[in-house]
Design a protein around this motif. Structure first.
Motif, PDB file in Angstrom:
ATOM      1  N   LEU A   1       9.146   8.552   3.157  1.00  0.00           N
ATOM      2  CA  LEU A   1       8.186   7.845   3.994  1.00  0.00           C
ATOM      3  C   LEU A   1       8.223   8.417   5.402  1.00  0.00           C
ATOM      4  O   LEU A   1       9.301   8.663   5.950  1.00  0.00           O
ATOM      5  N   MET A   2       7.053   8.637   5.990  1.00  0.00           N
ATOM      6  CA  MET A   2       6.975   9.084   7.375  1.00  0.00           C
ATOM      7  C   MET A   2       7.433   7.962   8.292  1.00  0.00           C
ATOM      8  O   MET A   2       6.994   6.820   8.165  1.00  0.00           O
ATOM      9  N   ASN A   3       8.341   8.292   9.224  1.00  0.00           N
ATOM     10  CA  ASN A   3       8.904   7.280  10.097  1.00  0.00           C
ATOM     11  C   ASN A   3       9.244   7.907  11.449  1.00  0.00           C
ATOM     12  O   ASN A   3       9.153   9.131  11.618  1.00  0.00           O
ATOM     13  N   ILE A   4       9.673   7.088  12.391  1.00  0.00           N
ATOM     14  CA  ILE A   4      10.054   7.582  13.714  1.00  0.00           C
ATOM     15  C   ILE A   4      11.516   7.986  13.770  1.00  0.00           C
ATOM     16  O   ILE A   4      12.026   8.365  14.822  1.00  0.00           O
ATOM     17  N   GLY A   5      12.203   7.906  12.662  1.00  0.00           N
ATOM     18  CA  GLY A   5      13.598   8.314  12.563  1.00  0.00           C
ATOM     19  C   GLY A   5      14.035   8.250  11.119  1.00  0.00           C
ATOM     20  O   GLY A   5      13.328   7.686  10.266  1.00  0.00           O
ATOM     21  N   THR A   6      15.182   8.790  10.811  1.00  0.00           N
ATOM     22  CA  THR A   6      15.656   8.808   9.424  1.00  0.00           C
ATOM     23  C   THR A   6      16.642   7.684   9.114  1.00  0.00           C
ATOM     24  O   THR A   6      16.985   7.470   7.953  1.00  0.00           O
ATOM     25  N   GLU A   7      17.086   6.960  10.131  1.00  0.00           N
ATOM     26  CA  GLU A   7      18.022   5.865   9.898  1.00  0.00           C
ATOM     27  C   GLU A   7      17.328   4.691   9.215  1.00  0.00           C
ATOM     28  O   GLU A   7      16.146   4.432   9.457  1.00  0.00           O
ATOM     29  N   GLU A   8      18.055   3.941   8.388  1.00  0.00           N
ATOM     30  CA  GLU A   8      17.470   2.863   7.597  1.00  0.00           C
ATOM     31  C   GLU A   8      16.863   1.758   8.455  1.00  0.00           C
ATOM     32  O   GLU A   8      15.918   1.086   8.034  1.00  0.00           O
TER      33      GLU A   8
ATOM     34  N   ASN B   1       0.831  -1.208   0.000  1.00  0.00           N
ATOM     35  CA  ASN B   1       0.000   0.000   0.000  1.00  0.00           C
ATOM     36  C   ASN B   1       0.863   1.254   0.000  1.00  0.00           C
ATOM     37  O   ASN B   1       0.594   2.202  -0.751  1.00  0.00           O
ATOM     38  N   LEU B   2       1.888   1.291   0.842  1.00  0.00           N
ATOM     39  CA  LEU B   2       2.736   2.479   0.950  1.00  0.00           C
ATOM     40  C   LEU B   2       3.456   2.780  -0.362  1.00  0.00           C
ATOM     41  O   LEU B   2       3.586   3.944  -0.757  1.00  0.00           O
ATOM     42  N   VAL B   3       3.904   1.739  -1.052  1.00  0.00           N
ATOM     43  CA  VAL B   3       4.567   1.942  -2.349  1.00  0.00           C
ATOM     44  C   VAL B   3       3.569   2.522  -3.351  1.00  0.00           C
ATOM     45  O   VAL B   3       3.889   3.455  -4.099  1.00  0.00           O
ATOM     46  N   GLN B   4       2.373   1.982  -3.374  1.00  0.00           N
ATOM     47  CA  GLN B   4       1.361   2.501  -4.293  1.00  0.00           C
ATOM     48  C   GLN B   4       1.015   3.954  -3.956  1.00  0.00           C
ATOM     49  O   GLN B   4       0.830   4.777  -4.856  1.00  0.00           O
ATOM     50  N   PHE B   5       0.931   4.271  -2.680  1.00  0.00           N
ATOM     51  CA  PHE B   5       0.676   5.651  -2.274  1.00  0.00           C
ATOM     52  C   PHE B   5       1.786   6.574  -2.781  1.00  0.00           C
ATOM     53  O   PHE B   5       1.520   7.697  -3.216  1.00  0.00           O
ATOM     54  N   ALA B   6       3.019   6.105  -2.684  1.00  0.00           N
ATOM     55  CA  ALA B   6       4.159   6.914  -3.135  1.00  0.00           C
ATOM     56  C   ALA B   6       4.053   7.213  -4.629  1.00  0.00           C
ATOM     57  O   ALA B   6       4.287   8.346  -5.070  1.00  0.00           O
ATOM     58  N   VAL B   7       3.688   6.205  -5.408  1.00  0.00           N
ATOM     59  CA  VAL B   7       3.545   6.387  -6.856  1.00  0.00           C
ATOM     60  C   VAL B   7       2.419   7.363  -7.163  1.00  0.00           C
ATOM     61  O   VAL B   7       2.564   8.270  -7.996  1.00  0.00           O
TER      62      VAL B   7
ATOM     63  N   ASP C   1      10.282  -2.329   4.310  1.00  0.00           N
ATOM     64  CA  ASP C   1      10.075  -3.041   3.044  1.00  0.00           C
ATOM     65  C   ASP C   1       9.674  -2.080   1.931  1.00  0.00           C
ATOM     66  O   ASP C   1      10.140  -2.193   0.792  1.00  0.00           O
ATOM     67  N   ALA C   2       8.785  -1.138   2.260  1.00  0.00           N
ATOM     68  CA  ALA C   2       8.370  -0.151   1.259  1.00  0.00           C
ATOM     69  C   ALA C   2       9.558   0.671   0.786  1.00  0.00           C
ATOM     70  O   ALA C   2       9.698   0.955  -0.413  1.00  0.00           O
ATOM     71  N   ALA C   3      10.428   1.050   1.706  1.00  0.00           N
ATOM     72  CA  ALA C   3      11.618   1.817   1.342  1.00  0.00           C
ATOM     73  C   ALA C   3      12.520   1.019   0.407  1.00  0.00           C
ATOM     74  O   ALA C   3      13.062   1.551  -0.573  1.00  0.00           O
ATOM     75  N   ALA C   4      12.672  -0.290   0.684  1.00  0.00           N
ATOM     76  CA  ALA C   4      13.515  -1.132  -0.163  1.00  0.00           C
ATOM     77  C   ALA C   4      12.965  -1.218  -1.584  1.00  0.00           C
ATOM     78  O   ALA C   4      13.714  -1.168  -2.573  1.00  0.00           O
ATOM     79  N   ILE C   5      11.654  -1.336  -1.697  1.00  0.00           N
ATOM     80  CA  ILE C   5      11.024  -1.414  -3.018  1.00  0.00           C
ATOM     81  C   ILE C   5      11.203  -0.105  -3.779  1.00  0.00           C
ATOM     82  O   ILE C   5      11.541  -0.090  -4.969  1.00  0.00           O
ATOM     83  N   LEU C   6      10.997   1.005  -3.102  1.00  0.00           N
ATOM     84  CA  LEU C   6      11.109   2.306  -3.768  1.00  0.00           C
ATOM     85  C   LEU C   6      12.547   2.607  -4.177  1.00  0.00           C
ATOM     86  O   LEU C   6      12.786   3.247  -5.207  1.00  0.00           O
ATOM     87  N   ARG C   7      13.510   2.158  -3.386  1.00  0.00           N
ATOM     88  CA  ARG C   7      14.913   2.360  -3.778  1.00  0.00           C
ATOM     89  C   ARG C   7      15.228   1.581  -5.049  1.00  0.00           C
ATOM     90  O   ARG C   7      16.040   2.018  -5.871  1.00  0.00           O
TER      91      ARG C   7
ATOM     92  N   LEU D   1       8.529  -5.922  -8.620  1.00  0.00           N
ATOM     93  CA  LEU D   1       9.526  -5.578  -7.609  1.00  0.00           C
ATOM     94  C   LEU D   1       9.142  -6.204  -6.268  1.00  0.00           C
ATOM     95  O   LEU D   1       7.970  -6.285  -5.922  1.00  0.00           O
ATOM     96  N   THR D   2      10.142  -6.623  -5.500  1.00  0.00           N
ATOM     97  CA  THR D   2       9.895  -7.245  -4.211  1.00  0.00           C
ATOM     98  C   THR D   2      10.730  -6.591  -3.130  1.00  0.00           C
ATOM     99  O   THR D   2      11.749  -5.957  -3.408  1.00  0.00           O
ATOM    100  N   ALA D   3      10.262  -6.756  -1.899  1.00  0.00           N
ATOM    101  CA  ALA D   3      11.022  -6.285  -0.741  1.00  0.00           C
ATOM    102  C   ALA D   3      11.929  -7.415  -0.274  1.00  0.00           C
ATOM    103  O   ALA D   3      11.443  -8.503   0.051  1.00  0.00           O
ATOM    104  N   PRO D   4      13.237  -7.234  -0.258  1.00  0.00           N
ATOM    105  CA  PRO D   4      14.160  -8.308   0.101  1.00  0.00           C
ATOM    106  C   PRO D   4      13.852  -8.969   1.438  1.00  0.00           C
ATOM    107  O   PRO D   4      13.972 -10.177   1.585  1.00  0.00           O
TER     108      PRO D   4
END
Length: 352
Positions: free
Chosen positions: A181-188, A156-162, A197-203, A340-343
């Protein structure tokens, strides 16, 4: 549809009544002279409100709707009101008589009706509510989801990003919007598994017309260093309400401070130009018009308390998305994430 763009207006929605809705649509008509409208609601009240807007009257068709969706109606109740102004406006989009619909009515009811009537686009699991928020930068920021989906997975988050990036390319006139992506911190390593997982797909989706820029936190929404912020609907709605409340707090605090003494009132006179600029920047009417992205049609939600300027801005949003064919853009962009998949989870993106 007619060769001239036509927008369906739920004239009965909103706290301020038919008069303000018609005044707002008339303002928008002056900005988009080629637009035509179908106005759904109490025919007598609409005609009365159009007396002062002959230009809009000449470009509009009135369709009487005997029922109204009330602010307190549950979606399950509202859906059964087939002859309400809201339902008939959405039905006009489904039938192809109008390209978009604008309503200031009950948000939950509008979402339920739109999703049931228009269905989600191919490749989109859930529609998302997106809106423009003010920032310190040159542009506003597109934020989604703002309440349509309380729980979201990585897909869902990946689709929202698109979808958010497609909206930003139109609204902000950007070729490659910066997405975070909104998160509780900026670290990976921060955040839930779904967010990582959404971040991995978008990268990995380097062919998309967007620039994925990692994570952002709630206190950086208004910094202006990102164009699209993606969140689940629960967090997004909390962030939106917090931002709105903070804006009201700041303006109320300043109003109290500037009226507390003679010296303060003199200070206000000196800083009056800056105060007008601040008020303009924080005025929600200047950013009015949230969009349900991912549906087979354009539906825009105007804030219930919007004035005529706010309603005009919501109609402007609908007109721009209709003119730029937002549904076609989203459909084309969805092809960029197929396969695309999330590793971490091996979650696949193609349709379930």
């Amino acid at each position: 549809m007619s060769s001239q763009p036509r927008i369906a207006i739920d004239a009965m929605g909103g706290d301020e009544g038919v008069r303000v809705m018609m005044a707002g649509v008339a303002l928008a008509r002056r900005r988009h002279e080629g637009l035509r409208f179908t106005l759904f609601g109490d025919e007598a009240r609409i005609k009365s409100a159009l007396v002062n807007h002959p230009n809009l009257r000449a470009a509009s068709e009135i369709v009487h709707a005997p029922d109204v969706v009330d602010a307190g109606d549950k979606p399950s109740v509202a859906i059964r009101k087939k002859t309400s102004s809201m339902s008939m406006a959405i039905a006009a989009v489904k039938a192809g008589d109008c390209g978009a619909a604008v309503s200031s009515g009950n948000t939950g009811a509008l979402m339920a009706m739109a999703k049931l009537a228009l269905r989600t686009m191919k490749g989109v699991d859930r529609p998302a509510l997106a809106a423009m928020l003010p920032t310190l930068g040159d542009n506003d920021v597109v934020m989604l989801d703002l309440g349509a989906n309380t729980e979201c997975d990585a897909r869902n988050l990946v689709q929202f990003a698109v979808m958010g990036a497609a909206y930003a390319r139109i609204a902000l006139d950007l070729e490659r919007p910066r997405v975070r992506l909104m998160n509780i911190g900026t670290e990976e390593m921060k955040g839930t598994e779904e967010i990582r997982d959404a971040a991995a797909i978008l990268r990995a989706a380097t062919s998309l017309p967007l620039s994925f820029d990692g994570f952002t936190e709630g206190d950086k929404i208004g910094r202006g260093d990102v164009d699209v912020i993606v969140s689940d609907g629960f967090s997004g709605n909390v962030a939106l309400k917090t931002a709105e409340g903070t804006a009201r707090f700041v303006t109320d605090l300043l109003r109290t401070a500037f009226t507390s003494s003679i010296r303060s009132k003199l200070g206000f006179l000196i800083s009056k130009p800056a105060m007008h600029l601040l008020r303009h920047h924080l005025d929600p009417n200047n950013h009015n018009g949230a969009v349900f992205l991912g549906l087979n049609g354009v539906v825009v939600k105007s804030h219930g308390s919007a004035n005529d300027k706010g309603v005009a801005n919501a109609v402007h949003v609908a007109a721009r998305l209709l003119e730029e064919d937002i549904t076609r853009r989203i459909a084309a962009d969805m092809h960029g994430i197929e396969g695309l998949t999330a590793p971490a989870s091996r979650m696949e993106l193609p349709a379930k």
